[in-house]
Design a protein around this motif. Structure first.
Motif, PDB file in Angstrom:
ATOM      1  N   ASP A 129       0.862  -1.185   0.000  1.00  0.00           N
ATOM      2  CA  ASP A 129       0.000   0.000   0.000  1.00  0.00           C
ATOM      3  C   ASP A 129       0.896   1.231   0.000  1.00  0.00           C
ATOM      4  O   ASP A 129       1.886   1.284   0.714  1.00  0.00           O
ATOM      5  N   ARG A 130       0.538   2.210  -0.764  1.00  0.00           N
ATOM      6  CA  ARG A 130       1.399   3.393  -0.879  1.00  0.00           C
ATOM      7  C   ARG A 130       0.542   4.652  -0.793  1.00  0.00           C
ATOM      8  O   ARG A 130      -0.401   4.833  -1.569  1.00  0.00           O
ATOM      9  N   ALA A 131       0.868   5.508   0.188  1.00  0.00           N
ATOM     10  CA  ALA A 131       0.152   6.772   0.324  1.00  0.00           C
ATOM     11  C   ALA A 131       0.658   7.758  -0.717  1.00  0.00           C
ATOM     12  O   ALA A 131       1.773   7.650  -1.207  1.00  0.00           O
ATOM     13  N   ARG A 132      -0.208   8.727  -1.054  1.00  0.00           N
ATOM     14  CA  ARG A 132       0.189   9.750  -2.025  1.00  0.00           C
ATOM     15  C   ARG A 132       1.392  10.528  -1.521  1.00  0.00           C
ATOM     16  O   ARG A 132       2.351  10.759  -2.251  1.00  0.00           O
ATOM     17  N   ILE A 133       1.345  10.921  -0.229  1.00  0.00           N
ATOM     18  CA  ILE A 133       2.477  11.583   0.409  1.00  0.00           C
ATOM     19  C   ILE A 133       2.912  10.721   1.594  1.00  0.00           C
ATOM     20  O   ILE A 133       2.111  10.397   2.468  1.00  0.00           O
ATOM     21  N   LEU A 137       5.267  27.825   5.749  1.00  0.00           N
ATOM     22  CA  LEU A 137       4.083  26.981   5.556  1.00  0.00           C
ATOM     23  C   LEU A 137       3.615  27.019   4.110  1.00  0.00           C
ATOM     24  O   LEU A 137       3.180  25.999   3.552  1.00  0.00           O
ATOM     25  N   SER A 138       3.715  28.162   3.488  1.00  0.00           N
ATOM     26  CA  SER A 138       3.349  28.270   2.068  1.00  0.00           C
ATOM     27  C   SER A 138       4.284  27.415   1.214  1.00  0.00           C
ATOM     28  O   SER A 138       3.856  26.730   0.280  1.00  0.00           O
ATOM     29  N   THR A 139       5.577  27.431   1.554  1.00  0.00           N
ATOM     30  CA  THR A 139       6.550  26.600   0.831  1.00  0.00           C
ATOM     31  C   THR A 139       6.222  25.126   1.005  1.00  0.00           C
ATOM     32  O   THR A 139       6.271  24.340   0.051  1.00  0.00           O
ATOM     33  N   LEU A 140       5.856  24.743   2.232  1.00  0.00           N
ATOM     34  CA  LEU A 140       5.518  23.345   2.491  1.00  0.00           C
ATOM     35  C   LEU A 140       4.330  22.893   1.649  1.00  0.00           C
ATOM     36  O   LEU A 140       4.335  21.796   1.079  1.00  0.00           O
ATOM     37  N   ARG A 141       3.321  23.723   1.563  1.00  0.00           N
ATOM     38  CA  ARG A 141       2.146  23.358   0.764  1.00  0.00           C
ATOM     39  C   ARG A 141       2.534  23.168  -0.699  1.00  0.00           C
ATOM     40  O   ARG A 141       2.059  22.255  -1.377  1.00  0.00           O
ATOM     41  N   SER A 194      -5.926  23.763  -0.077  1.00  0.00           N
ATOM     42  CA  SER A 194      -4.669  24.128   0.583  1.00  0.00           C
ATOM     43  C   SER A 194      -4.474  23.412   1.914  1.00  0.00           C
ATOM     44  O   SER A 194      -3.343  23.236   2.371  1.00  0.00           O
ATOM     45  N   ASP A 195      -5.578  22.972   2.569  1.00  0.00           N
ATOM     46  CA  ASP A 195      -5.446  22.309   3.866  1.00  0.00           C
ATOM     47  C   ASP A 195      -5.527  20.789   3.756  1.00  0.00           C
ATOM     48  O   ASP A 195      -5.732  20.101   4.754  1.00  0.00           O
ATOM     49  N   HIS A 196      -5.363  20.256   2.551  1.00  0.00           N
ATOM     50  CA  HIS A 196      -5.490  18.806   2.359  1.00  0.00           C
ATOM     51  C   HIS A 196      -4.405  18.053   3.128  1.00  0.00           C
ATOM     52  O   HIS A 196      -4.689  17.048   3.797  1.00  0.00           O
ATOM     53  N   TYR A 197      -3.167  18.483   3.024  1.00  0.00           N
ATOM     54  CA  TYR A 197      -2.059  17.831   3.720  1.00  0.00           C
ATOM     55  C   TYR A 197      -1.658  18.576   4.989  1.00  0.00           C
ATOM     56  O   TYR A 197      -1.266  17.956   5.978  1.00  0.00           O
ATOM     57  N   ARG A 222      -0.839  21.510  11.986  1.00  0.00           N
ATOM     58  CA  ARG A 222      -0.665  20.059  12.085  1.00  0.00           C
ATOM     59  C   ARG A 222      -0.718  19.443  10.698  1.00  0.00           C
ATOM     60  O   ARG A 222      -1.230  20.041   9.743  1.00  0.00           O
ATOM     61  N   LEU A 223      -0.165  18.232  10.589  1.00  0.00           N
ATOM     62  CA  LEU A 223      -0.316  17.438   9.372  1.00  0.00           C
ATOM     63  C   LEU A 223      -1.601  16.632   9.460  1.00  0.00           C
ATOM     64  O   LEU A 223      -1.969  16.147  10.541  1.00  0.00           O
ATOM     65  N   ASP A 224      -2.270  16.469   8.345  1.00  0.00           N
ATOM     66  CA  ASP A 224      -3.483  15.656   8.293  1.00  0.00           C
ATOM     67  C   ASP A 224      -3.068  14.213   7.998  1.00  0.00           C
ATOM     68  O   ASP A 224      -2.758  13.860   6.854  1.00  0.00           O
ATOM     69  N   VAL A 225      -3.039  13.379   9.044  1.00  0.00           N
ATOM     70  CA  VAL A 225      -2.540  12.013   8.872  1.00  0.00           C
ATOM     71  C   VAL A 225      -3.526  11.126   8.120  1.00  0.00           C
ATOM     72  O   VAL A 225      -3.208   9.978   7.805  1.00  0.00           O
ATOM     73  N   ASP A 226      -4.689  11.632   7.796  1.00  0.00           N
ATOM     74  CA  ASP A 226      -5.578  10.888   6.905  1.00  0.00           C
ATOM     75  C   ASP A 226      -5.075  10.944   5.469  1.00  0.00           C
ATOM     76  O   ASP A 226      -5.419  10.089   4.647  1.00  0.00           O
ATOM     77  N   HIS A 227      -4.273  11.951   5.169  1.00  0.00           N
ATOM     78  CA  HIS A 227      -3.768  12.125   3.807  1.00  0.00           C
ATOM     79  C   HIS A 227      -2.243  12.018   3.711  1.00  0.00           C
ATOM     80  O   HIS A 227      -1.708  11.942   2.601  1.00  0.00           O
ATOM     81  N   VAL A 228      -1.564  12.051   4.860  1.00  0.00           N
ATOM     82  CA  VAL A 228      -0.101  11.950   4.886  1.00  0.00           C
ATOM     83  C   VAL A 228       0.279  10.735   5.727  1.00  0.00           C
ATOM     84  O   VAL A 228      -0.139  10.622   6.880  1.00  0.00           O
ATOM     85  N   GLU A 229       1.052   9.845   5.141  1.00  0.00           N
ATOM     86  CA  GLU A 229       1.524   8.681   5.903  1.00  0.00           C
ATOM     87  C   GLU A 229       2.872   9.016   6.536  1.00  0.00           C
ATOM     88  O   GLU A 229       3.823   9.392   5.844  1.00  0.00           O
TER      89      GLU A 229
END
Length: 702
Positions: free
Chosen positions: A449-453, A519-523, A534-537, A546-553
């Protein structure tokens, strides 16, 4: 003799020094040490800097045993040896030692001439110790000439003569060389028998550190071939310490071995550290025999993090004269080419590796080269090639190679159940899931299984987008990477903007605007094509981030969750349940290295690293105890060894390891494990249980 020699040297009595040397066997000679022999040479050299024969061969032999081959050759050339020297045994020793050192440098012709001369002289002298040395030199030359049957006969002659002479050093050396030969043929269990004898003999006479280190390195090769990774690494780290203390060139061999073992275990960061250390040593000593495996190995572990450097290492390995026609650089070139989708180059390197491995009777190299070929073709033929490789892995009893082959074959025929079973076997052998970061068979099939990020924090820090590393050029500043490390360490929990800014710019005010830029650079890094809101990750409001761990592994989060689940299953079931063991193995396989190993000083790192390490140790400890409870001591031993590598003062693990080794009739290893336990407990002032009482009352799993 060391006392007599020291007394004679202080008195500057050349005759007494020579008499002390001539009365010494190799065991006493090595105990005297090279510094003492250097002093003897300074005293006994004539006006032309020539050395008495009795000193020259002993001095050269001692240098050879510590891997100082160039210095040994220079000493042999200083010997005052006459064709009609009355002491024929001394001549035999000189020429046998000289031939053996020439063998180490690859000079087959000169080595053959001196070895034949040594054998004639040894037979004439009737001296069994000289005869053993001559037969050892014959065995080495026969390897260079490709006569493996003759090599084995020569070693048996050498061992018989050494036993008659009571030459313990020669016996240890011969058993080490026989073990090395077994390794080359894939007979790892047979090799361990020889190496156990070699180490026991060497330790019985308190042989120099370098002599013991060599046998430990050879033994580690056997353990690696059997898939006993933690035990392999323990032996290599011990060899490294011994070689370092002796100032021996064997240090580079031990370090390369550490790199190879970590590479197979999936520890890319630790492997890279070891290969770079070996490379630095090789560059100082111009030793191509170390430079080649170090650059080839480094190329494979860098392929995800720095493809440009990986390709540069491949070229460097192939350009070395010692590497021409060698299997490892060709395999590294093939796997790195495949990782960059250069299929034509991968096919060419694979074919060259197949040819070269076949010529060298290298079963392991041939099996891996065939697996590389199988990935470049399709249909039934690919499966046939994988089956051929599988037969080779079975013939060498290489557990990791066989399990990897089974995963490849199952993947090729879309057998998902079989692939998962093979992955479980790899985890049981100590192969981490992050082996997919390393150029090789497991990288080609990737994670299930591979997450997008995906953010990798166990070991070296890395960020993957759809499985591919985000290029260094995408980061506009180190602060953006640091911010992501801090957020990843929070595991999805929010951190206040103020606290995040304080970590990034301590003792600095007015950092609010700078944090917004970061933070803008990170996005932009995480979603360069702006496919998501913009708040997906990355979620941020006026107060926190915070990081959204539903979208970032985050690998540390996945490991912690898996470990917690495995430990809950253990507490809710029976320790002997296979399902519990497999969950513990799955969690252990996810711990691919210490948290942010490449950033050891970050203020936000220490607490998280300690917490994750505690969890990893608990998982390993429970896994070892579960395997002991199931009556599987051989599978438990590597995990006990791994526990002690991370925590050398863990007394219960020491006691369990000693008892388990003894019950498995691995008596020499049990004694060495006891000495390690005794030394560690004495360091911290803890009473030591006597060995005899310990093995009678070895603690049960608890």
């Amino acid at each position: 003799m060391p006392i007599e020699l020291e007394r004679s040297l202080r008195a500057r009595d050349g005759a007494a020094v020579l008499a002390a040397l001539e009365s010494a066997n190799t065991e006493v000679l090595l105990r005297a040490g090279i510094p003492m022999l250097e002093r003897a040479a300074a005293l006994l050299a004539d006006d032309d800097d020539r050395l008495p024969l009795a000193l020259a061969w002993r001095y050269g032999f001692a240098l050879h045993q510590t891997g100082r081959f160039t210095e040994a050759l220079a000493v042999y050339d200083r010997a005052l040896a006459e064709e009609n020297d009355p002491d024929v045994a001394h001549l035999a020793f000189l020429h046998a030692s000289h031939a053996s050192t020439l063998w180490a440098t690859g000079d087959a012709t000169a080595s053959r001439a001196l070895s034949d001369r040594a054998l004639r002289e040894a037979e004439e002298s009737g001296d069994d110790a000289a005869l053993a040395a001559a037969w050892v030199s014959q065995a080495l030359v026969l390897v260079l000439e490709g006569d493996l049957d003759g090599n084995l006969v020569a070693y048996h002659h050498a061992l018989t003569a050494a036993e008659r002479a009571g030459d313990v050093v020669a016996q240890a050396r011969i058993h080490n060389n026989l073990g090395s030969r077994c390794n080359a043929e894939g007979r790892y269990t047979d090799a361990l028998g020889h190496l156990e004898q070699s180490i026991t003999l060497a330790e019985s006479i308190s042989a120099p550190a370098a002599v013991i280190a060599l046998s430990l390195i050879t033994r580690a090769e056997s353990l690696l071939g059997l898939g006993r990774l933690e035990e392999c690494l323990a032996e290599l780290h011990r060899a490294r310490a011994l070689a370092l203390s002796a100032g021996s060139p064997l240090l580079a061999q031990a370090v390369v071995g550490i790199g190879d073992a970590n590479r197979l275990a999936g520890n890319a960061t630790q492997a890279a550290i070891a290969y770079r250390e070996a490379l630095a040593i090789a560059e100082r000593t111009t030793d191509a025999q170390i430079l080649v495996p170090a650059t080839a190995g480094l190329a494979r572990v860098l392929v995800v993090d720095d493809i440009d450097e990986a390709q540069g290492m491949v070229k460097r390995a192939l350009d070395q004269h010692a590497a021409l026609g060698q299997v490892e650089p060709l395999l590294a070139a093939g796997w790195v080419s495949l990782a960059t989708d250069d299929v034509d180059a991968a096919a060419e390197y694979a074919q060259r590796a197949v040819t070269e491995a076949g010529r060298r009777h290298d079963s392991r190299g041939l099996a891996e080269a065939l697996e590389l070929q199988s990935l470049l073709i399709s249909g039934p033929r690919a499966v046939d090639v994988l089956d051929e490789a599988g037969t080779l892995w079975r013939s060498t009893a290489n557990a990791i190679g066989l399990a990897t082959n089974q995963a490849l074959r199952a993947h090729a025929v879309a057998d998902h159940v079989g692939e998962q079973a093979a992955r479980r076997r790899l985890r049981a052998l100590g192969v981490r899931d992050d082996a997919t970061r390393i150029a090789g068979p497991l990288q080609t099939i990737g994670h299930t299984d591979r997450a997008r990020i995906a953010i990798r924090t166990l070991g070296a820090f890395a960020v993957l987008h759809d499985g591919e590393p985000i290029a260094a050029s995408a980061w506009q500043s180190r602060k953006s990477r640091d911010a992501l490390k801090i957020l990843a360490g929070r595991g999805g929990r929010p951190i206040t903007r103020e606290a995040l800014a304080e970590h990034l710019w301590p003792d600095s005010s007015g950092s609010s605007n700078r944090l917004s830029v970061v933070l803008s650079t990170l996005r932009a890094v995480l979603d360069p094509t702006k496919q998501h809101p913009s708040d997906h990750y990355l979620r941020a409001d006026r107060e926190s981030v915070r990081l959204d761990v539903d979208h970032v592994e985050i690998d540390a989060v996945v490991f912690a969750q898996t470990a917690a689940g495995a430990l809950r299953a253990l507490r809710g079931g029976e320790r002997t349940d296979l399902a519990v063991v497999e969950e513990l193995e799955r969690a252990a396989a996810m711990y691919a290295g210490h948290y942010l190993d490449d950033d050891p000083y970050g203020a936000w790192v220490v607490d998280t690293r300690d917490e994750l390490l505690r969890t990893a140790l608990e998982v390993k400890r429970e896994l070892a105890m579960a395997l002991l409870a199931r009556g599987e001591p051989q599978r438990a031993i590597p995990w006990l060894v791994g526990l002690l590598a991370d925590d050398p003062y863990d007394e219960p693990s020491h006691l369990n390891l000693i008892g388990t080794l003894h019950e498995a009739r691995r008596y020499g290893e049990a004694r060495r494990a006891y000495r390690a336990y005794r030394d560690r407990m004495q360091e911290i002032g803890v009473p030591v249980t006597p060995f005899d009482r310990l093995i009678r009352t070895s603690p049960p799993p608890s």
